[in-house]
Design an enzyme around this catalytic site. Structure first.
Site, PDB file in Angstrom:
ATOM      1  N   THR A   1      -5.929 -15.790 -23.077  1.00 53.38           N
ATOM      2  CA  THR A   1      -5.709 -17.060 -23.767  1.00 53.38           C
ATOM      3  C   THR A   1      -6.413 -16.978 -25.113  1.00 53.38           C
ATOM      4  O   THR A   1      -7.641 -16.901 -25.173  1.00 53.38           O
ATOM      5  CB  THR A   1      -6.286 -18.235 -22.945  1.00 53.38           C
ATOM      6  OG1 THR A   1      -5.658 -18.241 -21.668  1.00 53.38           O
ATOM      7  CG2 THR A   1      -6.027 -19.554 -23.644  1.00 53.38           C
TER       8      THR A   1
ATOM      9  N   LYS B   1     -13.288 -23.931 -23.768  1.00 51.11           N
ATOM     10  CA  LYS B   1     -12.698 -22.879 -24.606  1.00 51.11           C
ATOM     11  C   LYS B   1     -11.266 -23.258 -25.010  1.00 51.11           C
ATOM     12  O   LYS B   1     -10.889 -23.181 -26.180  1.00 51.11           O
ATOM     13  CB  LYS B   1     -12.683 -21.552 -23.837  1.00 51.11           C
ATOM     14  CG  LYS B   1     -11.972 -20.445 -24.593  1.00 51.11           C
ATOM     15  CD  LYS B   1     -11.529 -19.284 -23.714  1.00 51.11           C
ATOM     16  CE  LYS B   1     -10.496 -18.461 -24.475  1.00 51.11           C
ATOM     17  NZ  LYS B   1      -9.941 -17.359 -23.714  1.00 51.11           N
TER      18      LYS B   1
ATOM     19  N   LYS C   1       0.670 -22.849 -23.977  1.00 49.01           N
ATOM     20  CA  LYS C   1      -0.556 -22.867 -23.173  1.00 49.01           C
ATOM     21  C   LYS C   1      -1.542 -23.906 -23.717  1.00 49.01           C
ATOM     22  O   LYS C   1      -2.134 -24.689 -22.978  1.00 49.01           O
ATOM     23  CB  LYS C   1      -1.173 -21.456 -23.198  1.00 49.01           C
ATOM     24  CG  LYS C   1      -2.564 -21.334 -22.648  1.00 49.01           C
ATOM     25  CD  LYS C   1      -2.586 -21.099 -21.167  1.00 49.01           C
ATOM     26  CE  LYS C   1      -4.024 -21.066 -20.655  1.00 49.01           C
ATOM     27  NZ  LYS C   1      -4.093 -21.074 -19.214  1.00 49.01           N
TER      28      LYS C   1
HETATM   29  P1  NAD Z   1     -13.409 -12.256 -17.524  1.00 49.09           P
HETATM   30  O1  NAD Z   1     -14.527 -12.439 -18.491  1.00 49.09           O
HETATM   31  O2  NAD Z   1     -13.681 -12.348 -16.065  1.00 49.09           O
HETATM   32  O3  NAD Z   1     -12.670 -10.852 -17.789  1.00 49.09           O
HETATM   33  C1  NAD Z   1     -12.517 -10.272 -19.038  1.00 49.09           C
HETATM   34  C2  NAD Z   1     -12.823  -8.786 -18.881  1.00 49.09           C
HETATM   35  O4  NAD Z   1     -12.585  -8.130 -20.129  1.00 49.09           O
HETATM   36  C3  NAD Z   1     -14.274  -8.498 -18.509  1.00 49.09           C
HETATM   37  O5  NAD Z   1     -14.312  -7.744 -17.310  1.00 49.09           O
HETATM   38  C4  NAD Z   1     -14.809  -7.708 -19.706  1.00 49.09           C
HETATM   39  O6  NAD Z   1     -15.754  -6.698 -19.347  1.00 49.09           O
HETATM   40  C5  NAD Z   1     -13.527  -7.086 -20.245  1.00 49.09           C
HETATM   41  N1  NAD Z   1     -13.596  -6.643 -21.632  1.00 49.09           N
HETATM   42  C6  NAD Z   1     -14.090  -7.278 -22.721  1.00 49.09           C
HETATM   43  N2  NAD Z   1     -13.906  -6.538 -23.831  1.00 49.09           N
HETATM   44  C7  NAD Z   1     -13.268  -5.404 -23.436  1.00 49.09           C
HETATM   45  C8  NAD Z   1     -12.779  -4.246 -24.103  1.00 49.09           C
HETATM   46  N3  NAD Z   1     -12.935  -4.095 -25.416  1.00 49.09           N
HETATM   47  N4  NAD Z   1     -12.180  -3.279 -23.378  1.00 49.09           N
HETATM   48  C9  NAD Z   1     -12.021  -3.421 -22.051  1.00 49.09           C
HETATM   49  N5  NAD Z   1     -12.456  -4.487 -21.354  1.00 49.09           N
HETATM   50  C10 NAD Z   1     -13.072  -5.457 -22.040  1.00 49.09           C
HETATM   51  O7  NAD Z   1     -12.304 -13.343 -17.954  1.00 49.09           O
HETATM   52  P2  NAD Z   1     -11.087 -13.869 -17.056  1.00 49.09           P
HETATM   53  O8  NAD Z   1     -11.524 -15.086 -16.288  1.00 49.09           O
HETATM   54  O9  NAD Z   1     -10.469 -12.713 -16.352  1.00 49.09           O
HETATM   55  O10 NAD Z   1     -10.101 -14.390 -18.194  1.00 49.09           O
HETATM   56  C11 NAD Z   1      -9.349 -13.491 -19.007  1.00 49.09           C
HETATM   57  C12 NAD Z   1      -8.474 -14.318 -19.936  1.00 49.09           C
HETATM   58  O11 NAD Z   1      -7.600 -15.138 -19.160  1.00 49.09           O
HETATM   59  C13 NAD Z   1      -9.257 -15.268 -20.841  1.00 49.09           C
HETATM   60  O12 NAD Z   1      -8.652 -15.319 -22.101  1.00 49.09           O
HETATM   61  C14 NAD Z   1      -9.148 -16.613 -20.123  1.00 49.09           C
HETATM   62  O13 NAD Z   1      -9.254 -17.709 -21.021  1.00 49.09           O
HETATM   63  C15 NAD Z   1      -7.761 -16.499 -19.512  1.00 49.09           C
HETATM   64  N6  NAD Z   1      -7.558 -17.306 -18.310  1.00 49.09           N
HETATM   65  C16 NAD Z   1      -8.518 -17.387 -17.358  1.00 49.09           C
HETATM   66  C17 NAD Z   1      -8.299 -18.168 -16.231  1.00 49.09           C
HETATM   67  C18 NAD Z   1      -9.335 -18.266 -15.136  1.00 49.09           C
HETATM   68  O14 NAD Z   1      -9.212 -19.164 -14.288  1.00 49.09           O
HETATM   69  N7  NAD Z   1     -10.346 -17.406 -15.091  1.00 49.09           N
HETATM   70  C19 NAD Z   1      -7.084 -18.852 -16.079  1.00 49.09           C
HETATM   71  C20 NAD Z   1      -6.092 -18.714 -17.060  1.00 49.09           C
HETATM   72  C21 NAD Z   1      -6.344 -17.940 -18.182  1.00 49.09           C
END
Ligand code: NAD
Length: 299
Positions: A97, A247, A172
């Site tokens: 997102t 966020k 979104k």
């Molecule tokens: P998260 O922080 O759990 O996962 C993100 C991952 O990316 C982490 O494991 C981090 O180590 C990794 N990362 C960061 N930089 C990196 C790089 N350069 N190379 C490789 N890996 C890297 O976040 P999430 O909850 O999985 O959310 C991911 C996205 O989805 C976000 O944008 C969030 O807003 C969106 N989202 C989350 C939810 C939810 O309920 N968690 C729901 C809908 C959308």
């Protein structure tokens, strides 16, 4: 032949999504910065590689699921970035997102390098990611949408083509602005009802069957009781964490600023959730905003 997918970002959402892609028969090359995420991915049948570039170089499709726009743009760019490593014409699916303008910037970088890209943010949370029941909002060219659809159907149950590049993120941000505002509206109504001597169940029984009906009320009800599965019955454990709502409303506020749209309630909701998420609310379900309304009401 099944496609090989580079999956970058194996966190809360990425981990189960990658697992579902493996289950659907894809070869998934995974990379994350966190060793524990890599261990989990390996256990799920993902082929873990040493860098994102290594994954991208060997893949037909590059899927990113990273925290925010700055992470996506950083991962895309540079001599050792995903764009430089990928084969010409690779399809990039960007599922994080991120801001609408960041999605446009990412798309422009891809096109300039001879690649193709769609924005494909998701809704449905970790539960939806685990169950492969996410709703996925896609922005991009029709042909790229069609090619990506099969892959996205392995991680979600509804894949909607919203328009050209950036349209998925636009959908979104608009959806989550509705959600943030409607949760505050429902919470204010419960607190007012309490002050007027109404039971929460009585207000629920009326509003859930009248014009106040909405998801914030009937699925994620902010008071315990009427909807037993809502986070309010479980000490407001998320669910959808306050930090994520803050966020997403921050992205909405940025879009409002850029477009000049006067959304008084969206802007106010952004302020309230930003303050909420600067304390313990960050880790609580966003419906715990009702407790802030109660506290403010006692003054
Ligand atoms: P998260 O922080 O759990 O996962 C993100 C991952 O990316 C982490 O494991 C981090 O180590 C990794 N990362 C960061 N930089 C990196 C790089 N350069 N190379 C490789 N890996 C890297 O976040 P999430 O909850 O999985 O959310 C991911 C996205 O989805 C976000 O944008 C969030 O807003 C969106 N989202 C989350 C939810 C939810 O309920 N968690 C729901 C809908 C959308």
């Amino acid at each position: 032949m099944a496609k090989t997918i580079a999956f970058i970002g194996l966190g809360h959402m990425g981990s189960p999504m990658a697992r579902n892609l493996v289950a659907a028969g894809y070869t998934v090359l995974g990379f994350d910065l966190v060793p524990a995420a890599l261990d989990q991915a390996r256990a799920d049948g993902v082929t873990v590689v040493a860098t994102g570039a290594e994954a991208a170089a060997a893949a037909d499709v590059v899927l990113t699921m990273l925290p925010a726009g700055e992470h996506v743009l950083a991962a895309y760019q540079g001599a050792d970035g995903l764009i430089a490593a990928a084969k010409p014409g690779t399809l990039f699916i960007e599922s994080s997102t991120i801001a609408v303008d960041d999605a446009h910037a990412a798309h422009a970088l891809l096109l300039a390098a001879g690649h193709r890209g769609i924005d494909a943010p998701v809704s449905g949370g970790v539960v939806g990611a685990e169950a492969a029941s996410l709703t996925i909002m896609v922005g991009g060219e029709e042909a790229d949408f069609t090619e990506a659809s099969k892959i996205l159907q392995a991680v979600g149950k509804r894949v909607v083509h919203c328009g050209g590049p950036g349209a998925g993120q636009a959908a979104k941000v608009c959806n989550n602005m509705i959600l943030g505002v409607s949760m505050i509206a429902v919470s204010e109504a419960f607190v007012l009802g309490e002050a007027l001597g109404l039971t929460n169940q009585a207000l629920f029984d009326v509003a859930a069957n009248a014009s106040g009906q909405c998801w914030a009320l009937t699925t994620n009800c902010p008071v315990p009781g009427p909807v037993p599965t809502s986070p309010a019955n479980n000490d407001y454990r998320p669910g959808f964490a306050g930090a994520l709502m803050a966020k997403d409303l921050g992205l909405a506020a940025r879009a409002l600023e850029q477009t000049g749209v006067a959304a008084d309630l969206g802007s106010r909701a952004e302020e309230l959730y930003r303050r909420f998420a600067s304390g313990p609310g960050a880790d609580e379900d966003f419906s715990a905003i009702i407790n802030v309304i109660r506290e403010n009401s006692r003054r």
